[in-house]
Structures are given as C-alpha cells and as structure tokens.
Write a protein that holds these residues in place. Structure first.
Motif, mmCIF file in Angstrom:
data_model
loop_
_atom_site.group_PDB
_atom_site.id
_atom_site.type_symbol
_atom_site.label_atom_id
_atom_site.label_comp_id
_atom_site.label_asym_id
_atom_site.label_seq_id
_atom_site.Cartn_x
_atom_site.Cartn_y
_atom_site.Cartn_z
ATOM 1 N N VAL A 42 49.047 5.707 10.843
ATOM 2 C CA VAL A 42 50.193 4.807 10.740
ATOM 3 C C VAL A 42 51.389 5.549 10.145
ATOM 4 O O VAL A 42 52.524 5.413 10.622
ATOM 5 N N ASP A 43 51.140 6.356 9.126
ATOM 6 C CA ASP A 43 52.236 7.107 8.506
ATOM 7 C C ASP A 43 52.829 8.125 9.473
ATOM 8 O O ASP A 43 54.050 8.361 9.471
ATOM 9 N N ARG A 44 51.995 8.733 10.329
ATOM 10 C CA ARG A 44 52.518 9.651 11.341
ATOM 11 C C ARG A 44 53.446 8.918 12.300
ATOM 12 O O ARG A 44 54.502 9.441 12.692
ATOM 13 N N LEU A 45 53.052 7.717 12.686
ATOM 14 C CA LEU A 45 53.907 6.919 13.563
ATOM 15 C C LEU A 45 55.239 6.637 12.880
ATOM 16 O O LEU A 45 56.306 6.808 13.481
ATOM 17 N N LEU A 46 55.197 6.190 11.631
ATOM 18 C CA LEU A 46 56.423 5.856 10.911
ATOM 19 C C LEU A 46 57.336 7.072 10.791
ATOM 20 O O LEU A 46 58.553 6.968 10.975
ATOM 21 N N ASP A 47 56.748 8.214 10.495
ATOM 22 C CA ASP A 47 57.549 9.439 10.402
ATOM 23 C C ASP A 47 58.197 9.768 11.744
ATOM 24 O O ASP A 47 59.368 10.171 11.804
ATOM 25 N N GLY A 48 57.446 9.598 12.817
ATOM 26 C CA GLY A 48 57.992 9.883 14.145
ATOM 27 C C GLY A 48 59.111 8.934 14.516
ATOM 28 O O GLY A 48 60.162 9.361 15.017
ATOM 29 N N VAL A 49 58.907 7.634 14.279
ATOM 30 C CA VAL A 49 59.933 6.645 14.610
ATOM 31 C C VAL A 49 61.205 6.911 13.806
ATOM 32 O O VAL A 49 62.325 6.739 14.309
ATOM 33 N N ALA A 50 61.045 7.340 12.566
ATOM 34 C CA ALA A 50 62.209 7.598 11.713
ATOM 35 C C ALA A 50 63.083 8.722 12.269
ATOM 36 O O ALA A 50 64.281 8.805 11.936
#
Length: 430
Positions: A409-417
């Motif tokens: 989930v944190d990887r996704l958030l970092d990517g979206v950011a």
C-alpha cells in the motif's frame, strides 16, 4: 473478535501464491487488483489438477467408477460452498460466473411473465408499471439484465441516487421502495467505492411490500463472513475467480422454494426428468438450472478455495482489509491533486479505493504504476453510470486481499504521489 492477521502470517500466506514472488518491469510485483481477479494458492491449483489427473469424468451421467467419483466430488464441492454462505445444498446453483447468475434470475422473471412455469411461477410475473429498484452505483452485470427485463415486461426501473462521492444512503433507498416495487437489486459491497450496504434494512423494506431482494455478493463473499440466509436475501450471486478460485465458475444462491418455482432459461440435457417430441419437464433445483456439461474441475477448485479462506478466517481477512483500506484512503487523501471516491477515511469500507488524479488520465496513472511493478485496475470498472454521475470517464482502483501488505500500500501511495509531477500536471516544469 479474532485478532487481525500478523505480518508473519501474511508472509506465510504469500508463500502459497507463487505469482506474488515474481518481478514485473524489474520491480517486485505488488498485486493490487484482486477486486477484478484474485490469485490462486497452490492448494487450489493442486486440487483442480488432482481431479483432472485422477477422476475426470462426466457427472450425473455415467455408471462407471470414475463417473461416480466425479459426481461425488462435484456435489461435495456444492455442499462446501453452501456451508460457506449459510445455505442448503439445493440452494446453490453452479453458473459460468456472477453475470450468468444474475441473468439467470432476470430471464427467469421474463419467462414467468410470458407464462412459463405455470402457477408456481406466477409470483415472478411482472406487469407494466411494476418497479425494479436499483442504485446508481451498480455494476453493469446488476444493471443491464434488469434493463432488459424492464424492456421485455413493461416494468419500470427506479434508482437510488448517489452523492458526489458515489455513495448512496439507505434512507434514500427506503424512500424509493414502494407498493409497486417487485425487485430490489443492489451490491453488498460496491466494486468502485467500497461502500458496504445495510442489507438488513433493505431486505425488511422490500419484503414488507412483497418484493424480492437480489444481492450482488461479488465483492463481499471473498472478503467478509457471509450468511445469506441470515441476511434474508432471496437471491445472491458471486464469482469463483474473485475468491482464490478459477475462472469459468460462479454461484447463484436462491431460497429453495423460489428456485423450485423459477422457470429456467437455459435448457437441454441434464436438467430434465422427461422429454418427448412435444415438450419437457424439468428437475427441481439446482439441477433445473444446470443444463449441459458443468464446470466440474472448477467447482472442485472453488471448494478448495473456500477451505483455504475458512482456514485463514473470513473475519480476520475482513479486519485486515479494512485496516488496509483506512491506510490506503487516508494516504490518498493526503496527496495533493488526488480525489478519492466513496466513503472518506474513518468510515468503514471494503479493502479497495478508486481515485482520480487531477490532470492525468486513469490509464496513464495505471501505466506509470505498472512500470513500478504495481498492478491496479483502470477504467470505469463496469460502472459507467456511476462514473458519469461523478463527472469522470475513468478512475484508478487499488484493491487488497489477504496477501496484501502495508508495504505494498505504501508503494502505491509513493507512486501516486509522483504521478502529477511526472506528467507535468502539477504546474512544475519537468
């Protein structure tokens, strides 16, 4: 309440899914698309292969040993799935998928309206002006069949409205249900917003006016404990491939007395008692709806998927996913230029989130994330009317499951950011 899944348990679970150990685009795979199709553990793959290698045969037909063993495995699978959702074995019908199951019910109503099924089927017959109540958030599979039924019978579609976040209110649904309502159909969990419906209140209101309730359980059966008889719904549908099982198999639940009265819409071999050149008589449920060769190895595999889920614990899976959903939604809400649809952080939702990135098409968001090994769903998720109401053509959806980790989930958030800056949508020069 049981404890949520620990990090060690999730690591052990992930070891059962070989596909999760691979790299995609030179990055570790983060599979956040279980809402579309879930991966299968080794035990499910092994169960189907073992059936095919040892007892593969036609069920309910042959008199030889393999046919008997195959039939036993097929019906044992039905019993396993029935127990899983709180049903009796004669209330579980195998279908090709959930879409097929919902069409089965809708076309059953249409056939009853044409006079098929005799006196027992008259309870399903619709008259012009009768009402079918849906929400504006429905998946096409729980919308288009009812559109066809209305066009065929003269019934009228009524819709529960959604707000600007794509969420509908139970009180609004109760206001739409009235004396002319004959069918109330809705998703237990929205595949776009993750909203969890208050099933009990809707069932009570529908039954009070003599209407039947059809539940789309595709996003609930794989992720949370499900007692269909306890919920009081009349019909429900879900798919195998969303709950660790194979494609090509779905499940229709129906109360036994309703299934025995509903006219079939697929006809042929294996679902009849007597056939003459002039006509045919049909078996009782569930066989009356299972014409032709059935998905036998898929049913065996689905039963193994159910056993896997039960061994982990659906209540623990639900807790794990709701915690991931809160982490996901809170993180997305904190990224400038990102809009999450559905309930806000702090409100219970299933383990998925759909979102819009300002200035960047959802397909571009998905491709950017895919380049980092993160698999998400992009598009309208078979819910065009809902997206039209939200004023967008597409969203990006991340969906979790029992094998999803906080780190993914944190990887996704970092990517979206980083997406808006990459596409120059944040106003800064690249």
């Amino acid at each position: 309440m049981r404890e949520p899944l620990s990090a060690d348990e999730i690591d052990r679970i992930r070891g059962d899914f070989a596909i999760l150990g691979q790299a995609v685009n030179d990055a570790p795979l983060a599979y956040l698309d279980s809402g579309a199709t879930a991966q299968r553990p080794a035990s499910v793959l092994d169960a189907e292969r073992a059936y095919l290698e040892t007892i593969n045969s036609a069920v309910h037909r042959g008199a030889h040993t393999l046919a008997g063993l195959a039939t036993e495995a097929f019906e044992d699978a039905r019993a396993t799935v029935a127990d899983f959702v709180g049903a009796d074995v004669d209330e579980i019908v195998w279908t090709a998928n959930a879409t097929d199951a919902l069409n089965l019910v809708a076309y059953g109503f249409a056939n009853a309206t044409r006079g098929r099924g005799g006196a027992p089927a008259r309870r399903f017959a619709l008259r012009p002006g009768d009402e079918i109540v849906l929400t504006e958030a429905e998946h096409h599979a729980n919308l288009v069949p009812w559109q066809e039924l209305a066009a065929t019978t003269g019934a009228v579609l009524r819709f529960v409205p959604v707000d600007d976040d794509g969420v509908w209110a139970t009180d609004d649904a109760l206001a739409v249900i009235g004396e002319r309502t004959r069918i109330v159909a809705f998703a237990h969990v929205s595949n776009v917003t993750g909203q969890i419906a208050e099933v009990g209140r809707l069932v009570g209101a529908a039954h009070a006016v003599g209407a039947l309730v059809v539940l789309d359980a595709c996003q609930s059966a794989p992720h949370r404990p499900l007692d269909l008889r306890g919920l009081g719904v009349d019909f429900a549908a879900f798919s195998g491939h969303k709950m660790l099982g194979p494609t090509g198999i779905g499940v229709l639940y129906g109360r036994a007395e309703l299934l025995d009265a509903l006219p079939p819409f697929k006809t042929g071999g294996s679902m009849i008692t007597t056939v003459t050149l002039e006509g045919a008589e049909y078996l009782p449920s569930p066989q009356r709806f299972e014409a032709g060769t059935q998905p036998v190895s898929q049913a065996v595999a689905l039963a193994e998927a159910v056993r896997y889920l039960e061994a982990v614990g659906l209540d623990r899976i639900r807790i794990h996913e709701e915690e991931l959903a809160e982490r996901l939604v809170a993180g997305l809400e904190g990224i400038p230029g990102v809009r999450v649809v559905g309930p806000p952080s702090g409100v219970a939702r299933s383990g998925l989130a759909s979102f819009v990135v300002d200035g960047v098409h959802a397909h571009d968001v998905g491709q950017y994330l895919d380049a980092e090994g993160i698999a998400v769903r992009v598009g309208h998720h078979c819910a065009q009317p809902l997206h039209r109401r939200l004023g967008v053509t597409a969203t990006t959806r991340a969906s979790t499951y029992l094998f999803t980790t906080d780190a993914e989930v944190d990887r996704l958030l970092d990517g979206v950011a980083r997406v808006r800056a990459y596409f120059g949508a944040d106003g800064a020069s690249r």
